[in-house]
Design a protein around this motif. Structure first.
Motif, mmCIF file in Angstrom:
data_model
loop_
_atom_site.group_PDB
_atom_site.id
_atom_site.type_symbol
_atom_site.label_atom_id
_atom_site.label_comp_id
_atom_site.label_asym_id
_atom_site.label_seq_id
_atom_site.Cartn_x
_atom_site.Cartn_y
_atom_site.Cartn_z
ATOM 1 N N PRO A 201 0.839 -1.203 0.000
ATOM 2 C CA PRO A 201 0.000 0.000 0.000
ATOM 3 C C PRO A 201 0.870 1.248 0.000
ATOM 4 N N ARG A 202 0.418 2.272 -0.692
ATOM 5 C CA ARG A 202 1.214 3.495 -0.782
ATOM 6 C C ARG A 202 1.474 4.103 0.589
ATOM 7 N N ALA A 203 0.515 3.986 1.493
ATOM 8 C CA ALA A 203 0.666 4.590 2.814
ATOM 9 C C ALA A 203 1.842 3.996 3.578
ATOM 10 N N ALA A 204 2.221 2.761 3.262
ATOM 11 C CA ALA A 204 3.325 2.123 3.979
ATOM 12 C C ALA A 204 4.672 2.661 3.540
ATOM 13 N N GLY A 205 4.797 2.966 2.255
ATOM 14 C CA GLY A 205 6.058 3.477 1.717
ATOM 15 C C GLY A 205 5.806 4.237 0.437
ATOM 16 N N PRO A 206 5.422 5.513 0.543
ATOM 17 C CA PRO A 206 5.073 6.279 -0.662
ATOM 18 C C PRO A 206 6.185 6.317 -1.701
ATOM 19 N N GLY A 207 7.439 6.459 -1.256
ATOM 20 C CA GLY A 207 8.538 6.575 -2.207
ATOM 21 C C GLY A 207 8.699 5.335 -3.063
ATOM 22 N N LEU A 208 8.714 4.169 -2.424
ATOM 23 C CA LEU A 208 8.878 2.927 -3.167
ATOM 24 C C LEU A 208 7.657 2.655 -4.040
ATOM 25 N N HIS A 209 6.466 2.864 -3.506
ATOM 26 C CA HIS A 209 5.240 2.650 -4.286
ATOM 27 C C HIS A 209 5.249 3.509 -5.538
ATOM 28 N N ASP A 210 5.564 4.784 -5.370
ATOM 29 C CA ASP A 210 5.544 5.696 -6.518
ATOM 30 C C ASP A 210 6.642 5.352 -7.519
ATOM 31 N N GLN A 211 7.777 4.851 -7.025
ATOM 32 C CA GLN A 211 8.841 4.450 -7.941
ATOM 33 C C GLN A 211 8.394 3.275 -8.801
ATOM 34 N N ILE A 212 7.733 2.294 -8.192
ATOM 35 C CA ILE A 212 7.261 1.131 -8.952
ATOM 36 C C ILE A 212 6.210 1.548 -9.980
ATOM 37 N N VAL A 213 5.262 2.370 -9.543
ATOM 38 C CA VAL A 213 4.228 2.844 -10.473
ATOM 39 C C VAL A 213 4.864 3.668 -11.590
ATOM 40 N N GLY A 214 5.879 4.455 -11.256
ATOM 41 C CA GLY A 214 6.563 5.257 -12.265
ATOM 42 C C GLY A 214 7.299 4.406 -13.283
ATOM 43 N N LEU A 215 7.917 3.313 -12.835
ATOM 44 C CA LEU A 215 8.591 2.411 -13.766
ATOM 45 C C LEU A 215 7.590 1.782 -14.732
ATOM 46 N N CYS A 216 6.433 1.395 -14.200
ATOM 47 C CA CYS A 216 5.398 0.831 -15.075
ATOM 48 C C CYS A 216 4.901 1.881 -16.065
ATOM 49 N N ALA A 217 4.713 3.119 -15.582
ATOM 50 C CA ALA A 217 4.254 4.189 -16.474
ATOM 51 C C ALA A 217 5.249 4.424 -17.599
ATOM 52 N N ALA A 218 6.560 4.369 -17.258
ATOM 53 C CA ALA A 218 7.576 4.559 -18.290
ATOM 54 C C ALA A 218 7.545 3.435 -19.310
#
Length: 301
Positions: A201-218
């Motif tokens: 869940p993003r609430a547990a670790g926003p930085g890592l969550h957003d990095q993973i979502v960003g890699l998928c977006a790329a």
């Protein structure tokens, strides 16, 4: 009745003279002249209200009052020495309690070696370690309920906290062993477009969550999240059960599950682990831990 305060210098002089029973020898041992020693003893006797020594030519002896005072005087000096030693140990960070928060994945990389190295160097320090994800660690640092954190992908907007990268590692794809891509040595992220994901869940670790979502977006897609889990062990278990795939730090490969395959991903990306502490924390315990982190060989990270 008010107790007289006995200056420690006078107590020390008394104990030395009681052991030497010779003013000249006692003065030499104390590194002072004989007249100042005599003055110290006289002042102490004035406070006690009785003579502590009998003084005869060529002979010094303890009186009954002196014999009574000697054990207590020795205890007072010993207590002071113990107190000074304890104060020096605390002031140098060799004793005390250090509270450390850590992300679960660091238990697979830097944490064990770091704790071993710190305990070897500072065996008198009590270590309280608390497993928690990144966001709770940030809160705990701000609330002063932990002193140091080992966290993944720390935020960049915490002006009162300091972070230092201690480890970087690549991402891997976490796949059910029956997944068609599990037969490959590596997978391209775009090949996971249609797969459901198991993510933290993003609430547990926003930085890592957003990095993973960003890699998928790329790679041209938004991950379709089928399940969420706070612990990587649970993420892998859900992947093994066929509920989805995931992206995780490479150290997660140390979680051995027969039904899970870990594969490199293209394009490659890395995630970082940082040590975090409060900017205003001047504790020698924290300084010592940071020094141990800095001195750890790369293989221990």
């Amino acid at each position: 009745m008010e107790r007289p305060e006995l200056p420690l210098a006078q107590v020390h002089a008394f104990v030395v003279l009681a052991e030497e029973l010779h003013f000249g020898h006692a003065a030499a041992r104390l590194g002072i002249a004989q007249p100042p020693l005599s003055q110290q003893i006289r002042r102490l006797e004035d406070k006690v209200g009785h003579a502590l020594f009998t003084r005869e030519p060529g002979r010094v002896a303890l009186t009954a009052a002196g014999r009574e005072l000697l054990p207590a005087a020795r205890r007072a000096l010993a207590d002071l020495a113990d107190g000074l030693s304890a104060a020096r140990a605390a002031g140098s960070g060799r004793t005390g309690r250090l509270r450390i928060g850590f992300a679960a994945s660091t238990a697979l990389t830097i944490l064990p070696g770091l704790l071993r190295a710190f305990r070897r160097r500072y065996p008198g320090v009590r270590l309280d370690v608390h497993e928690m994800t990144t966001a709770p660690q940030i809160t705990a640092l701000r609330d002063r309920t932990i002193d140091v954190g080992l966290l993944r992908e720390p935020p960049t907007d915490e002006p009162d906290l300091c972070f230092r990268t201690v480890l970087t590692e690549p991402f891997v794809a976490v796949l059910p062993s029956a997944h068609p891509l599990a037969a490959r040595r590596s997978v391209r992220l775009a090949q996971l477009t249609d797969s459901p994901f198991v993510l933290l869940p993003r609430a547990a670790g926003p930085g890592l969550h957003d990095q993973i979502v960003g890699l998928c977006a790329a790679a041209g897609f938004t991950p379709r999240v089928a399940q969420r889990a706070v612990e990587w062990q649970t993420v892998c278990a859900l992947v093994e059960a066929g509920l989805g795939v995931s992206l995780a730090p490479a150290s997660i490969r140390r979680i051995r599950l027969k039904g899970v395959a870990f594969r490199g991903v293209e394009p490659g990306a890395r995630t970082r682990v940082a040590v975090g502490w409060r900017e205003d924390d001047r504790s020698p315990l924290v300084a010592n831990l940071l020094a141990v982190v800095s001195q750890a060989p790369e293989s221990a990270r």
